[in-house]
Scaffold this active site. Structure first.
Site, PDB file in Angstrom:
ATOM      1  N   HIS A 318     -11.488   4.964 -27.779  1.00 20.92           N
ATOM      2  CA  HIS A 318     -11.911   3.574 -27.923  1.00 20.92           C
ATOM      3  C   HIS A 318     -11.483   3.076 -29.287  1.00 20.92           C
ATOM      4  O   HIS A 318     -11.497   3.837 -30.252  1.00 20.92           O
ATOM      5  CB  HIS A 318     -13.437   3.457 -27.772  1.00 20.92           C
ATOM      6  N   ASP A 375     -15.900   3.737 -19.081  1.00 17.68           N
ATOM      7  CA  ASP A 375     -15.163   3.778 -17.819  1.00 17.68           C
ATOM      8  C   ASP A 375     -15.057   5.168 -17.224  1.00 17.68           C
ATOM      9  O   ASP A 375     -14.651   5.320 -16.071  1.00 17.68           O
ATOM     10  CB  ASP A 375     -13.752   3.210 -18.022  1.00 17.68           C
TER      11      ASP A 375
HETATM   12  N1  CMC Z   1      -5.586  10.344 -24.270  1.00 17.94           N
HETATM   13  C1  CMC Z   1      -4.790  11.018 -25.130  1.00 17.94           C
HETATM   14  N2  CMC Z   1      -4.551  10.621 -26.397  1.00 17.94           N
HETATM   15  C2  CMC Z   1      -5.142   9.502 -26.815  1.00 17.94           C
HETATM   16  C3  CMC Z   1      -5.993   8.738 -25.986  1.00 17.94           C
HETATM   17  C4  CMC Z   1      -6.200   9.204 -24.674  1.00 17.94           C
HETATM   18  N3  CMC Z   1      -6.991   8.519 -23.838  1.00 17.94           N
HETATM   19  N4  CMC Z   1      -6.448   7.663 -26.655  1.00 17.94           N
HETATM   20  C5  CMC Z   1      -5.908   7.744 -27.876  1.00 17.94           C
HETATM   21  N5  CMC Z   1      -5.123   8.843 -27.968  1.00 17.94           N
HETATM   22  C6  CMC Z   1      -4.411   9.333 -29.172  1.00 17.94           C
HETATM   23  C7  CMC Z   1      -3.144   8.517 -29.417  1.00 17.94           C
HETATM   24  O1  CMC Z   1      -2.019   9.101 -28.776  1.00 17.94           O
HETATM   25  C8  CMC Z   1      -3.058   8.585 -30.920  1.00 17.94           C
HETATM   26  O2  CMC Z   1      -2.563   9.863 -31.292  1.00 17.94           O
HETATM   27  P1  CMC Z   1      -1.649  10.037 -32.624  1.00 17.94           P
HETATM   28  O3  CMC Z   1      -2.524   9.602 -33.751  1.00 17.94           O
HETATM   29  O4  CMC Z   1      -1.271  11.457 -32.623  1.00 17.94           O
HETATM   30  O5  CMC Z   1      -0.477   9.109 -32.408  1.00 17.94           O
HETATM   31  C9  CMC Z   1      -4.518   8.509 -31.370  1.00 17.94           C
HETATM   32  O6  CMC Z   1      -5.257   9.076 -30.281  1.00 17.94           O
HETATM   33  C10 CMC Z   1      -5.016   7.107 -31.659  1.00 17.94           C
HETATM   34  O7  CMC Z   1      -4.731   6.314 -30.515  1.00 17.94           O
HETATM   35  P2  CMC Z   1      -4.420   4.771 -30.544  1.00 17.94           P
HETATM   36  O8  CMC Z   1      -3.682   4.397 -29.300  1.00 17.94           O
HETATM   37  O9  CMC Z   1      -3.781   4.409 -31.863  1.00 17.94           O
HETATM   38  O10 CMC Z   1      -5.868   4.194 -30.538  1.00 17.94           O
HETATM   39  P3  CMC Z   1      -6.282   2.737 -30.141  1.00 17.94           P
HETATM   40  O11 CMC Z   1      -7.508   2.431 -30.881  1.00 17.94           O
HETATM   41  O12 CMC Z   1      -5.142   1.792 -30.311  1.00 17.94           O
HETATM   42  O13 CMC Z   1      -6.511   2.861 -28.568  1.00 17.94           O
HETATM   43  C11 CMC Z   1      -7.471   2.904 -26.427  1.00 17.94           C
HETATM   44  C12 CMC Z   1      -7.737   2.734 -27.933  1.00 17.94           C
HETATM   45  C13 CMC Z   1      -8.764   2.640 -25.682  1.00 17.94           C
HETATM   46  C14 CMC Z   1      -6.426   1.847 -25.976  1.00 17.94           C
HETATM   47  C15 CMC Z   1      -6.943   4.326 -26.168  1.00 17.94           C
HETATM   48  O14 CMC Z   1      -7.872   5.275 -26.616  1.00 17.94           O
HETATM   49  C16 CMC Z   1      -6.590   4.555 -24.703  1.00 17.94           C
HETATM   50  O15 CMC Z   1      -5.481   4.222 -24.278  1.00 17.94           O
HETATM   51  N6  CMC Z   1      -7.543   5.106 -23.905  1.00 17.94           N
HETATM   52  C17 CMC Z   1      -7.336   5.269 -22.484  1.00 17.94           C
HETATM   53  C18 CMC Z   1      -7.606   3.966 -21.776  1.00 17.94           C
HETATM   54  C19 CMC Z   1      -9.089   3.655 -21.690  1.00 17.94           C
HETATM   55  O16 CMC Z   1      -9.899   4.497 -21.342  1.00 17.94           O
HETATM   56  N7  CMC Z   1      -9.412   2.383 -21.962  1.00 17.94           N
HETATM   57  C20 CMC Z   1     -10.795   1.892 -21.826  1.00 17.94           C
HETATM   58  C21 CMC Z   1     -11.371   1.489 -23.141  1.00 17.94           C
HETATM   59  S1  CMC Z   1     -13.141   1.257 -23.028  1.00 17.94           S
HETATM   60  C22 CMC Z   1     -13.335  -0.100 -22.022  1.00 17.94           C
HETATM   61  C23 CMC Z   1     -13.302  -1.355 -22.781  1.00 17.94           C
HETATM   62  O17 CMC Z   1     -14.204  -1.572 -23.624  1.00 17.94           O
HETATM   63  O18 CMC Z   1     -12.390  -2.135 -22.514  1.00 17.94           O
END
Ligand code: CMC
Length: 441
Positions: A318, A375
């Site tokens: 998140h 989720d």
């Molecule tokens: N699985 C594997 N690796 C992950 C995941 C995941 N679900 N989420 C983040 N990472 C890794 C990412 O690859 C990165 O690694 P590194 O630092 O080595 O490059 C690190 O963690 C930070 O990730 P980020 O993409 O920079 O983090 P963010 O804050 O931009 O992304 C997120 C947040 C929710 C988009 C992401 O965690 C994700 O894609 N999760 C899966 C989709 C999901 O479950 N979304 C629902 C969110 S909750 C509902 C809502 O409130 O909308």
């Protein structure tokens, strides 16, 4: 008409300290704003005017776009409160209608106000019959989120009498809150070629929706209080989440002074994405893939950690929560309670629990503070209720509607309301000559 609604946010106070910026021999003092929970922000609203600089923050991870008195979340400690009330307490004791009232009007309703609110919701629950024709003309297989976004936007044409009077705005708000359930259930029924079931004034908000979804002339729907409870909690947990992607879309689109329906329609479109509201559908699809592949969940955990593989563990991570999402804890309990009450054994729940355990013990996820989000278990809950997968995000949208409305109302009532218009750093070509087509190679 609801009197004494608390819509306009208080101004944040100013810290006695400032931040000093030194640039090209000049020193600038930048004020610090302090929120009621002690959050601090550097006020850069006059930065460009004073220094010629803008700030760069792709993804807005460090950017506050507004002051808001609606929802407080603390991602480090896993706190979520609506108008100061912990979401855990609301999930335990409140109805969804009360929660919607709380978010929109800034305080819990009195009994009299709640009755009045219920009557208003009932009075506006029907959808214009001409709108049915719209539904019937969407191509078969259209995603219900696309349909919902289009239909909410179309409401502006069917219910145009929106003006700035408080009474009129409240009428529009009530219409949206009430009709969204009818419209969602209608899209489901029409997509299946079934007869539309109309709302019933004797049923409460959640039960009414379930009845419109599942009742049929050949098989009357029996309203199960456990299912009603699961929907109630699901909607309360999704009711607001401060400046997330869809809410920011509602505010940004709304900042152009567009009507409420169009602003909400943009929120629905944003919510559709698999990284946001679409994640509940993506989680179930992922769990099904794990099951059908026969490769075992560990293989998928490895894939999620592999930087050369686009696969991510859906329902994990998140932007704000760096600890367990408090909504996920509640949703997990609801999931176990519902499945046990309905006597359902879902193999996907088993896989989900293995995935969760393995990820929580894995350094990759621990180091990055990746925990299950709301989720992760909500898809299994919706599946148990009988909601089809492509309606999962629609369920999220119905729940999030009060939050979007509250945020829109707050933004338009803000005395500092401005058209939202971010800046950029241009990195394209410098000035080029236009070459007529005949002279191009
Ligand atoms: N699985 C594997 N690796 C992950 C995941 C995941 N679900 N989420 C983040 N990472 C890794 C990412 O690859 C990165 O690694 P590194 O630092 O080595 O490059 C690190 O963690 C930070 O990730 P980020 O993409 O920079 O983090 P963010 O804050 O931009 O992304 C997120 C947040 C929710 C988009 C992401 O965690 C994700 O894609 N999760 C899966 C989709 C999901 O479950 N979304 C629902 C969110 S909750 C509902 C809502 O409130 O909308």
């Amino acid at each position: 008409m609801i009197e004494n609604a608390v819509i306009v946010p208080q101004e944040a106070s100013r810290d006695s300290e400032t931040v000093t910026l030194k640039y090209r021999g000049q020193t600038y003092e930048l004020p610090i704003l302090v929120g009621t929970e002690g959050e601090r922000a550097i006020d850069i609203s006059r930065l460009r005017e004073r220094t010629g600089l803008i700030t760069m923050d792709p993804g807005y991870g460090n950017t506050g776009s507004c002051m808001s008195a609606i929802t407080y979340m603390n991602g480090e400690e896993g706190v979520l409160r609506y108008r100061g009330i912990p979401v855990e307490d609301l999930a335990e004791q409140a109805t969804f209608k009360e929660t919607a009232f709380l978010l929109i009007y800034g305080r819990l309703p009195t009994r009299k106000e709640l009755t009045r609110f219920s009557v208003m919701l009932n009075d506006h629950s029907l959808v214009h019959e001409d709108m049915k024709v719209f539904y019937q003309n969407f191509p078969r297989g259209s995603h219900p989120m696309g349909i919902l976004s289009a239909m909410v936007n179309a409401m502006r044409s069917f219910y145009p009498e929106l003006n700035d009077s408080s009474e009129e705005v409240q009428m529009t708000v009530t219409r949206l809150l009430s009709k969204i359930r009818t419209m969602a259930a209608m899209s489901y029924k029409i997509s299946r070629g079934h007869t539309v079931v109309y709302p019933r004034p004797d049923l409460a908000y959640c039960a009414n929706f379930l009845n419109m979804m599942f009742d049929s002339p050949v098989k009357p729907y029996r309203i199960d209080p456990e299912i009603v409870n699961a929907v109630r909690v699901f909607w309360i947990l999704h009711a607001d989440h401060e400046q997330n992607c869809s809410t920011s879309s509602v505010r940004l689109v709304g900042s152009a002074r567009v009507n409420l329906y169009s602003a909400i329609s943009s929120g629905i479109a944003a919510l559709w994405g698999p990284l946001h509201g679409g994640a509940n559908q993506a989680v179930v699809e992922m769990l099904e893939e794990i099951r059908q592949s026969g490769q075992g969940y560990k293989h998928f955990i490895q894939r999620a950690k592999d930087k050369n593989d686009p696969f991510r563990l859906m329902g994990f991570g998140h932007r704000v929560y760096k600890t367990l999402d408090p909504r996920a804890t509640i949703m997990q309990k609801v999931c176990h309670r519902l499945l046990s009450a309905l006597n359902i054994t879902d193999p996907l729940l088993d896989i989900a629990q293995h995935v969760e355990r393995a990820a929580l013990e894995d350094d990759y996820f621990r180091e990055r503070h990746l925990y299950p989000n709301v989720d992760f278990y909500s898809g299994i809950v919706l599946r148990a209720i009988g909601i089809p997968k492509n309606m999962f995000t629609v369920m999220f949208a119905i729940g999030r509607l009060p939050g979007w409305i509250a945020q829109w109302l707050e933004s338009i009532s803000d005395p500092n309301w401005k058209l939202n218009r971010p800046r950029q750093i241009y990195v394209g070509q410098t000035r080029q000559e236009y070459i007529p087509i005949d002279e191009r190679e």
